[in-house]
Design an enzyme around this catalytic site. Structure first.
Site, PDB file in Angstrom:
ATOM      1  NE  ARG A   1      -1.415  -0.891  11.973  1.00  0.00           N
ATOM      2  CZ  ARG A   1      -2.395  -0.394  11.236  1.00  0.00           C
ATOM      3  NH1 ARG A   1      -3.634  -0.856  11.384  1.00  0.00           N
ATOM      4  NH2 ARG A   1      -2.142   0.547  10.360  1.00  0.00           N
TER       5      ARG A   1
ATOM      6  CD  GLU B   1      -8.239  -1.306  11.187  1.00  0.00           C
ATOM      7  OE1 GLU B   1      -8.323  -0.067  11.365  1.00  0.00           O
ATOM      8  OE2 GLU B   1      -8.503  -1.849  10.112  1.00  0.00           O
TER       9      GLU B   1
ATOM     10  NE  ARG C   1      -1.211   4.520   8.217  1.00  0.00           N
ATOM     11  CZ  ARG C   1      -2.125   5.462   8.048  1.00  0.00           C
ATOM     12  NH1 ARG C   1      -1.842   6.561   7.405  1.00  0.00           N
ATOM     13  NH2 ARG C   1      -3.326   5.295   8.544  1.00  0.00           N
TER      14      ARG C   1
ATOM     15  CB  SER D   1     -10.859  -4.517   8.797  1.00  0.00           C
ATOM     16  OG  SER D   1     -11.988  -3.691   8.684  1.00  0.00           O
TER      17      SER D   1
ATOM     18  NE  ARG E   1      -3.613  -2.383   2.324  1.00  0.00           N
ATOM     19  CZ  ARG E   1      -4.538  -2.696   3.223  1.00  0.00           C
ATOM     20  NH1 ARG E   1      -4.810  -1.845   4.204  1.00  0.00           N
ATOM     21  NH2 ARG E   1      -5.191  -3.833   3.142  1.00  0.00           N
TER      22      ARG E   1
END
Length: 425
Positions: free
Chosen positions: A391, A349, A277, A352, A262
């Site tokens: 994470r 997070e 990130r 998801s 990403r």
RNA sequence: GGAGAGGUGGCUGAGCGGUUGAAAGCGACGGUCUCGAAAACCGUUAAGCCUCAUGCGGGGCUUCAAGGGUUCAAAUCCCUUCCUCUCCGCCA
């Protein structure tokens, strides 16, 4: 993609759903206007084509009887020209309409909470205790430095900032987690393992809802019309594009590992340190294809399946339901799993889980034949991280750090790592 | 990357530019027969969109890998792209 017919019949429902997502809802009117124009032109063209076909057949019969048809041919030439012109404008309208439709996010499930950002997400449940340590917990980047688990500088050197070079036990931990998660979901929850390509083409990206609006989030190639896959959700969901699945084999469940890429353009600073990130990360993704009436139940088991991973890793977490303003483009309903990170002092997070209902299936044309009605219907697609690694690794290091500077490994990982703790030795 | 072959309905596989949305076979479904089943026989068997009727249904258009072109008319001719297979080259 939203069903155009549904939008025609229930414009208010679509408008309200859009507003819940912080959209104006005016898109609905633009679609309706364009759709009316398109239908008007389409009917006209339809009739012209019917006439053209009929007269063409007449010409064929008359020629068979050796009659002279030069007069007719002249007329038909004109008609053909007319049809061609209409075809062009019709196509323009259709492309404009499809363009608008392709940019509309999925309809939200009525249960989705109101709210414009993540602060309005609904707390559902939590698990585990936030550890009370006798010492000040170190952040994962500090632990990694001491235990030589990854090397941010050298990762940056060979690829750029946000590309992690894992080293030693850090590299092995990454590999262990991937293997363990795939085994876990396969054995315990019956997910079929697939290993998809790490690149995707335009159709696949569109089908999963990443195009046209999220092209900027993906890495592209200069010498091929491909994208580096941003999540295994994309290739795995597109597995059955254009296919008809057997009703009796639904739900189908898949687990896939891929590296995910990403661009995260513009993201830099306090929330991006260490593994928080990054541009490339590993993730085991869960994807399901279900019958429509099953999908919301399957979403619940999907989240539970992902939760079991963080439970086995002994990480305190909470599950939240995303509000309208925070939910993804293709999702009708979604949950996040956030693990506690004592070193960073935040919930991170790591998963998801979304029910995309028929939104992706319509774009991809993945259907099944409903045995009750005999009709072809779109399947529902679901996806959820099971789970994302960076994470998780951060939280694992920080939660299980010991006073002596080592990191204890949860029992589930011991067979995969061959040791019970990570030390600097 | 080079050379060649090919991409047609759920599958196999026909298809002189003009009732070919598409033969035939297989499969599937329904029926006849049977106590039941098999076999045999008969029949049905693509999807999308627009539109009328909105209970079944009727009418029209589109679709033979995808896109473009030629033509009054394209599965059929031409161009481009993609994919599969074979051979060569390159390569872990």
């Amino acid at each position: 993609m939203i069903d155009l017919k549904y939008l025609r019949d229930h414009p208010e429902v679509v408008r309200l759903s859009l507003r819940k997502r912080n959209h104006s809802g005016d898109e609905v009117d633009a679609v309706l206007t364009l759709d009316e124009e398109w239908r008007r032109l389409f009917t006209r063209q339809n009739n012209l084509r019917a006439e053209q076909k009929k007269r063409s057949e007449e010409i064929a019969t008359r020629k068979r009887y050796k009659e002279d048809v030069t007069a007719e041919l002249a007329e038909m030439k004109e008609l053909a020209q007319h049809v061609r012109e209409l075809e062009v404008t019709l196509k323009e309208k259709e492309e404009a309409l499809q363009g608008l439709l392709a940019r509309l996010p999925n309809l939200l499930h009525p249960s989705v909470p109101e709210g414009s950002d993540d602060s309005a997400n609904l707390f559902l449940r939590s698990w585990g205790e936030i550890p009370s340590l006798s010492f000040t917990p170190l952040p994962h980047w500090e632990l990694a430095k001491r235990l030589k688990l990854f090397d941010l500088e050298r990762g940056s050197k060979v690829a750029g900032s946000g590309f992690i070079l894992y080293t030693g036990w850090g590299a092995k931990l990454e590999r262990a987690l991937i293997n363990w998660m795939l085994d876990f979901h396969g054995r315990r929850h019956g997910y079929q393992e697939v290993f998809p390509p790490f690149v995707i083409n335009r159709e696949t990206a569109f089908g999963a809802g990443k195009l046209p609006d999220f092209e900027g989030q993906m890495y592209t190639f200069t010498n091929a019309d491909l994208f580096l896959n941003p999540t295994a959700e994309v290739p795995v969901t597109a597995l059955f594009a254009g296919e008809t699945l057997k009703a009796e084999e639904l739900p189908l469940s898949y687990a896939a590992y891929t590296a995910c890429f990403r661009r995260e353009a513009g993201a830099a600073g306090k929330d991006t340190r260490g593994l928080l990130r990054v541009h490339q990360f590993d993730k085991v993704e869960l994807v399901k294809f279900t019958r429509p009436e099953q999908s919301f139940d399957e979403l619940e088991t999907l989240v539970r399946d992902a939760e079991e991973i963080v439970q086995a890793l002994e990480l305190p977490y909470q599950v939240v339901e995303l509000c309208g303003g925070d939910i993804g483009f293709g999702a009708a309903k979604a949950y996040d799993i956030n693990v506690w990170s004592p070193g960073v002092g935040k919930w991170l997070e790591v998963s998801s889980c979304s029910n995309c209902t028929d939104f992706q299936a319509r774009r991809l044309n993945t259907r099944f034949r409903n045995p009750e009605s005999g009709k072809l219907e779109f399947v529902h697609t679901l996806n959820g991280s099971g789970v994302a690694l960076p994470r998780t690794v951060a939280a694992l290091l920080e939660n299980h750090q010991q006073a002596d500077g080592s990191v204890r490994l949860p029992p589930a990982l011991v067979p995969y790592m061959g040791v019970e703790r990570i030390t600097s030795a």
